[in-house]
Design a protein around this motif. Structure first.
Motif, PDB file in Angstrom:
ATOM      1  N   ILE A 180      53.102  15.288 104.612  1.00 43.79           N
ATOM      2  CA  ILE A 180      51.672  15.085 104.845  1.00 43.79           C
ATOM      3  C   ILE A 180      51.554  13.770 105.608  1.00 43.79           C
ATOM      4  O   ILE A 180      52.058  12.740 105.148  1.00 43.79           O
ATOM      5  CB  ILE A 180      50.888  14.987 103.523  1.00 43.79           C
ATOM      6  N   SER A 181      50.904  13.815 106.772  1.00 43.91           N
ATOM      7  CA  SER A 181      50.777  12.577 107.543  1.00 43.91           C
ATOM      8  C   SER A 181      49.330  12.361 107.961  1.00 43.91           C
ATOM      9  O   SER A 181      48.538  13.291 108.014  1.00 43.91           O
ATOM     10  CB  SER A 181      51.686  12.610 108.774  1.00 43.91           C
ATOM     11  N   THR A 182      49.000  11.120 108.226  1.00 45.33           N
ATOM     12  CA  THR A 182      47.707  10.825 108.804  1.00 45.33           C
ATOM     13  C   THR A 182      47.881  11.021 110.307  1.00 45.33           C
ATOM     14  O   THR A 182      48.925  10.708 110.879  1.00 45.33           O
ATOM     15  CB  THR A 182      47.319   9.375 108.479  1.00 45.33           C
ATOM     16  N   GLU A 183      46.859  11.595 110.924  1.00 49.14           N
ATOM     17  CA  GLU A 183      46.968  11.948 112.358  1.00 49.14           C
ATOM     18  C   GLU A 183      47.205  10.732 113.226  1.00 49.14           C
ATOM     19  O   GLU A 183      46.608   9.692 113.019  1.00 49.14           O
ATOM     20  CB  GLU A 183      45.693  12.663 112.791  1.00 49.14           C
TER      21      GLU A 183
ATOM     22  N   VAL B  57      53.654   8.594 106.362  1.00 47.06           N
ATOM     23  CA  VAL B  57      54.102   9.950 106.061  1.00 47.06           C
ATOM     24  C   VAL B  57      54.483  10.054 104.590  1.00 47.06           C
ATOM     25  O   VAL B  57      55.273   9.254 104.087  1.00 47.06           O
ATOM     26  CB  VAL B  57      55.313  10.354 106.931  1.00 47.06           C
ATOM     27  N   PHE B  58      53.890  11.051 103.920  1.00 54.13           N
ATOM     28  CA  PHE B  58      54.259  11.417 102.555  1.00 54.13           C
ATOM     29  C   PHE B  58      55.254  12.568 102.673  1.00 54.13           C
ATOM     30  O   PHE B  58      54.946  13.577 103.305  1.00 54.13           O
ATOM     31  CB  PHE B  58      53.006  11.854 101.785  1.00 54.13           C
TER      32      PHE B  58
ATOM     33  N   ALA C 214      49.310   6.615  98.195  1.00 50.84           N
ATOM     34  CA  ALA C 214      49.105   6.815  99.637  1.00 50.84           C
ATOM     35  C   ALA C 214      48.208   8.020  99.886  1.00 50.84           C
ATOM     36  O   ALA C 214      47.318   7.990 100.741  1.00 50.84           O
ATOM     37  CB  ALA C 214      50.452   6.983 100.349  1.00 50.84           C
ATOM     38  N   LEU C 215      48.441   9.103  99.137  1.00 55.20           N
ATOM     39  CA  LEU C 215      47.559  10.278  99.280  1.00 55.20           C
ATOM     40  C   LEU C 215      46.142   9.901  98.873  1.00 55.20           C
ATOM     41  O   LEU C 215      45.165  10.320  99.493  1.00 55.20           O
ATOM     42  CB  LEU C 215      48.058  11.443  98.426  1.00 55.20           C
TER      43      LEU C 215
ATOM     44  N   LEU D 229      54.077  22.847 106.510  1.00 54.38           N
ATOM     45  CA  LEU D 229      54.649  23.748 105.507  1.00 54.38           C
ATOM     46  C   LEU D 229      56.097  24.115 105.840  1.00 54.38           C
ATOM     47  O   LEU D 229      56.542  23.978 106.969  1.00 54.38           O
ATOM     48  CB  LEU D 229      53.799  25.026 105.439  1.00 54.38           C
ATOM     49  N   LYS D 230      56.802  24.612 104.817  1.00 55.11           N
ATOM     50  CA  LYS D 230      58.182  25.060 105.020  1.00 55.11           C
ATOM     51  C   LYS D 230      58.257  26.176 106.054  1.00 55.11           C
ATOM     52  O   LYS D 230      59.277  26.342 106.704  1.00 55.11           O
ATOM     53  CB  LYS D 230      58.778  25.524 103.688  1.00 55.11           C
TER      54      LYS D 230
END
Lengths: 75, 75, 75, 75, 75, 75, 75
Positions: free
Chosen positions: E72-75, F62-63, E10-11, E23-24
Motif C-alpha cells: 500500500i503506497s501513497t500516490e 510504502v506499507f 503509517a496506514l 494485489l497479488k
C-alpha cells in the motif's frame, strides 16, 4: 477406555529410523528421523536428497519446515 | 436435543477401513485409515500411491500432512 | 434486538439437502450435505464428482477439507 | 471520542444490497449480501456467476469461503 | 521513553487520503482509504481499478481482503 | 545468563537505515526502514521499486504486507 | 525420563555456524546463523545468495521470513 491413535504417534515410532520426506516442490529427503514437532517441522540425519529418483546431494543434518511437507513414509 | 453430526465423525467411522486420500498435487494414497487429528493430518497403513490412475508405489505406513489434502473418500 | 444472520446459518439450512461444492482445483462434488464445521470442512453423501461438467466418479461418503473449497451452492 | 471506522462496517452497510464478490480464480459472483463473518466468509442470494464478463450460471444461495475472495464492491 | 513506530501507524496517517493498493493478482486499486484492520483488510472509496497501468473500472466502495494485498503506497 | 539473539533484533538495528525488501512476486523495495511488527509487516520511506534490477517507481511511503516478503537485507 | 529432541534444538546447535537456507523460490542463502524464532524466521551474516548453483550476490545481514523457507542444512 483405550486412547485412540494419533498421527504423531506414528512419527514417534519412526524416531531414529530412516524415513522418506516428500516436499511440495517434489524434492525427497531420505534420512534418520531425529525429531519433529506439532507443526511437523522435522530434523533428519545422514540425508540423501533425491529429485526425480536421482540422488542430488548428501547432507549431514537437515531441518525441514513442516508446511513444505506433503507425506512422510517409512522406506 | 440431538447433537449435530460433525465432519470428523465421518472420519472416525472410517478408522481401520480403506480410504482414498487425494492431495493438492493430484497424488492419491489408498490405505487403511489408522489415525487423524483436527488438522486432518492422517496416517494410513498398507498404502498404494497412485498417479493418474496408475499404482506408482507400495508403502507400509504413510503420514500425510493435513494441509496438502483435498478430499478423503471411502472406496 | 434481532440477531444478524451468519454464513454458517445458510449451510445449516442445507443440511441433508443436495449441495454443489467447488474446489480450488476446479473439481465439483455434488451430494447430500451431512455435516460441516467452522473450518468449512464438509462431509457429503451419495456424491458425484464432476470435472468440466462431466461426471468422473460416484462416491459414497466424501470428506472435503475446508481450505480447498471456494464456493458451496444449492443446486 | 469518535470510534474509528472498520472494514467490516462497510460490509455491514451492504447487507441486503447487491454486491460483486471477486475470487482468486477470477470468477465473480453478483448477488444480494445476506451475511458475512470475520473470516469474510460470505453468503449471497439471487446470484449470477460471471467469468470474463459472461454470465455462466444463475444460483439461488451461494456460500463463498473468505480466503478465496480478493475484493467485494458495490455495483 | 518514546514508543516505537508501528506499521499500522503509517496506514492510520493515510486515513481519508488517496492510496494505491496492489494485489497479488497484479490489480491495483487507487482510492481514499476509509478503514483498515489488523488483518490489513482495507476499505477504499471513489476507486479506480487499474491493470497494467490502464483504468479498467470505476467503483464506489471496495472492500479488499488483507491476505491478497502486497503493498500500500501513497500516490 | 546472556539472552539469545532473536531475528527481530536484527530488524530493530536497521531502523532508519536503508534496507532492501524482496517480495514473493520478485519486486524489490529499497528504502529507509521506519517500522515493522511481528508479522513482518514493514513500512519504508523514500522508496525505489525495482524489477529485474531496473528502477520502476519512486514512492514516498510504502506499507509492505509481511506474508508477501521473502528476505530483508541491508544494502 | 529423558526429554525428547525437538527440531529447534538442531537449529540451536548451528548458531554461529554456516548453514544453507533454501527458499520456496529456489534461491539459496549460505551464511552464519545468528538467530531464529519459532516461526523459523532466520537471520544470517556474511551471506552468499546462490541461484542454480551460481553466486548471485554477497550480503552482510539477511533476515529470511520463515514461511518462505523449505530446508536448512549444515554445509
Amino acid at each position: 477406555m483405550m486412547e485412540q491413535a494419533r498421527p504423531l504417534d506414528a512419527l514417534n515410532r519412526s524416531r531414529d529410523k530412516r524415513v522418506l520426506v516428500e516436499l511440495k516442490n517434489n524434492k525427497q529427503y531420505i534420512g534418520k528421523l531425529k525429531s519433529f514437532d506439532i507443526h511437523i517441522n522435522v530434523v533428519l540425519e545422514d540425508v540423501e536428497e533425491r529429485v526425480s529418483g536421482e540422488v542430488t546431494r548428501k547432507l549431514g543434518v537437515v531441518f525441514i519446515r513442516g508446511d513444505t511437507i506433503t507425506v512422510i513414509s517409512t522406506e
